[in-house]
Design a protein around this motif. Structure first.
Motif, PDB file in Angstrom:
ATOM      1  N   LEU A  71       0.809  -1.218   0.000  1.00 61.54           N
ATOM      2  CA  LEU A  71       0.000   0.000   0.000  1.00 61.54           C
ATOM      3  C   LEU A  71       0.848   1.275   0.000  1.00 61.54           C
ATOM      4  CD1 LEU A  71      -3.042  -0.810   2.332  1.00 61.54           C
ATOM      5  CD2 LEU A  71      -3.034  -0.449  -0.146  1.00 61.54           C
ATOM      6  N   SER A  77      -0.647   4.005  -2.191  1.00 63.90           N
ATOM      7  CA  SER A  77      -1.029   5.307  -1.653  1.00 63.90           C
ATOM      8  C   SER A  77      -0.420   6.460  -2.439  1.00 63.90           C
ATOM      9  CB  SER A  77      -0.613   5.412  -0.177  1.00 63.90           C
ATOM     10  OG  SER A  77       0.797   5.376  -0.051  1.00 63.90           O
ATOM     11  N   TRP A 107       0.242   3.690   9.602  1.00 65.94           N
ATOM     12  CA  TRP A 107      -0.884   4.419   9.010  1.00 65.94           C
ATOM     13  C   TRP A 107      -0.554   5.887   8.781  1.00 65.94           C
ATOM     14  CZ3 TRP A 107      -4.368   1.810   6.603  1.00 65.94           C
ATOM     15  CH2 TRP A 107      -4.632   0.506   7.001  1.00 65.94           C
ATOM     16  N   LEU A 120       1.466   5.994   5.607  1.00 61.43           N
ATOM     17  CA  LEU A 120       0.580   5.910   4.441  1.00 61.43           C
ATOM     18  C   LEU A 120      -0.154   7.229   4.214  1.00 61.43           C
ATOM     19  CD1 LEU A 120      -0.999   2.337   4.811  1.00 61.43           C
ATOM     20  CD2 LEU A 120       0.691   3.096   3.135  1.00 61.43           C
ATOM     21  N   LEU A 142       0.109   9.394   0.878  1.00 65.61           N
ATOM     22  CA  LEU A 142      -1.140   9.707   0.193  1.00 65.61           C
ATOM     23  C   LEU A 142      -1.222  11.200  -0.129  1.00 65.61           C
ATOM     24  CD1 LEU A 142      -3.894   8.425  -0.687  1.00 65.61           C
ATOM     25  CD2 LEU A 142      -4.805   9.235   1.488  1.00 65.61           C
ATOM     26  N   TRP A 194      -2.545  -3.146  -4.618  1.00 64.49           N
ATOM     27  CA  TRP A 194      -3.365  -3.746  -3.557  1.00 64.49           C
ATOM     28  C   TRP A 194      -3.689  -5.210  -3.887  1.00 64.49           C
ATOM     29  CZ3 TRP A 194      -8.398  -5.668  -3.884  1.00 64.49           C
ATOM     30  CH2 TRP A 194      -8.961  -6.059  -2.654  1.00 64.49           C
TER      31      TRP A 194
END
Length: 421
Positions: A66, A70, A121, A124, A128, A376
């Motif tokens: 990811l 992202s 997180w 990410l 992003l 993904w």
């Protein structure tokens, strides 16, 4: 750096028009190319740092994949809006806003990393947000190439921009791996933040003499771009090819960190070397891909690139050490440029100037959306099977889609659907 008043920018007379290096004869293109190279170098250093950091923060293949997703997902999610913005506003200012935004985000990421507060997180989230900046910047940057060079030199300019990206891909990963090993990911993040400044300065100095764009309501503007692309058979076919290639190519970049670390038992420098080998092969391919495309056509070049990437997967899934895996990076890097540069040129040559940003944004959204979905998907597959099985399936996707699309969605032939000047 100011261009002349005509739609064809002023040249310095350095090189013959139509030659491989002819775009460097345009001062604006030359300056933006150099600054963009520096920015891409910083981006590659940060990408390596983020991907490798995630392998420290988690063992989840999905979360590691990811990191790649992202960075590309925003191009799919916001790309069409970015294209409308590029066609409705000054493209130079749009690029400036995107570059400044990415500088701010990268600076905050540097501070959070330095403070030791980074989590999977939050990492990410930062990638992003940088991806959102990339999504805003990409259509304006792609569409602005016409304002930097003459139309005859446009394919060469696209290839040279590809070389800039892949030159950064060659040097940046190895440098990033070295920086991580002797210092920390924080330094890599900080250098990326600094790398945006040169391009910001160059864009502030560039004053292209272009007429102000005719603004439309945002949704109507987006609809016009989608309507044109949907109504153009050559563009529809090219966009479908871009999605399928992006989806199939995604397994390589998404899973490479875990392949190097867990299967090849490599370190940060080895990861950088694998990415660097990919980039070197991309540069070599970009030097001759325009001439090759003129000689044998886009369909043959896209097919050769797809086959090369598939061979890269086969080499990689059988490799047990870094030296055994390096040829996979070379072959895949060549295939990447041969296929995706041909797709890019096909879109640019078939989009009218007044909706060029929207057409390019659709290309970016669909192709990078395929990459995000692929990252993904292949990460999920590898979580439930094995890395070799996943790479074999990705290669199978590429070859199956190539055979089917050559029959039902062939690349446009020379002159088909080319936009008038």
């Amino acid at each position: 750096m100011a261009d002349g008043p005509d739609t064809a920018p002023a040249r310095s007379g350095m090189m013959a028009t139509g030659g491989t290096l002819a775009p460097f004869g345009y001062p604006a293109f030359r300056a933006i190319w150099i600054a963009n190279l520096v920015s891409n170098l910083g981006s590659m250093i940060q990408a390596v740092a983020a991907a490798w950091l995630m392998t420290d923060l988690t063992k989840s293949h999905v979360l590691i994949a990811l990191v790649q997703a992202s960075a590309t997902l925003p191009i799919m999610a916001f790309g069409v809006f970015a294209g409308a913005i590029a066609d409705n506003f000054d493209r130079r200012r749009v690029m400036l806003a995107a570059q400044i935004g990415m500088l701010v985000v990268s600076a905050i990421l540097t501070f959070v990393s330095w403070a030791g507060a980074i989590t999977p997180w939050s990492l990410l989230g930062f990638t992003l947000m940088v991806g959102i900046g990339t999504a805003l910047n990409a259509p304006a940057w792609q569409a602005s190439v016409r304002a930097q060079v003459g139309r005859r030199d446009l394919p060469q300019a696209i290839s040279l921009n590809t070389i800039a990206f892949n030159l950064a891909r060659s040097v940046g990963p190895a440098l990033g791996g070295l920086l991580i090993s002797i210092w920390s990911v924080t330094l890599a993040f900080g250098l990326n933040a600094l790398s945006y400044t040169l391009l910001i300065v160059v864009l502030l100095r560039w004053k292209p003499q272009l007429s102000a764009p005719a603004r439309e309501p945002m949704l109507a503007s987006i609809a016009a771009g989608i309507r044109f692309s949907a109504g153009s058979s050559p563009l529809r076919r090219v966009l479908l090819r871009g999605f399928c290639l992006g989806f199939g190519f995604a397994a390589y970049s998404a899973l490479l960190p875990v392949i190097v670390r867990n299967r090849l038992h490599g370190n940060e420098i080895d990861y950088g070397l694998m990415l660097g080998a990919f980039g070197i092969a991309s540069i070599v391919s970009a030097l001759f891909v325009s001439n090759l495309r003129r000689r044998i056509g886009s369909e043959a070049v896209v097919g050769a690139g797809t086959l090369a990437f598939t061979i890269g997967y086969l080499i990689l899934l059988n490799a047990a050490t870094i030296p055994m895996a390096l040829p996979a990076a070379f072959v895949a890097g060549s295939g990447w440029v041969m296929a995706l540069t041909s797709i890019n040129v096909a879109v640019q040559m078939r989009a009218p100037e007044n909706i060029l940003g929207r057409c390019m944004s659709l290309y970016q959204a669909i192709t990078f959306g395929g990459m995000a979905l692929g990252a993904w998907s292949w990460g999920t597959v590898s979580e439930h099977t094995t890395i070799p099985v996943t790479l074999a399936l990705a290669g199978g996707w590429l070859m199956t889609s190539l055979v089917i699309l050559r029959l039902f969605a062939p690349m446009p032939v020379r002159g088909e659907g080319v936009a008038a000047e």
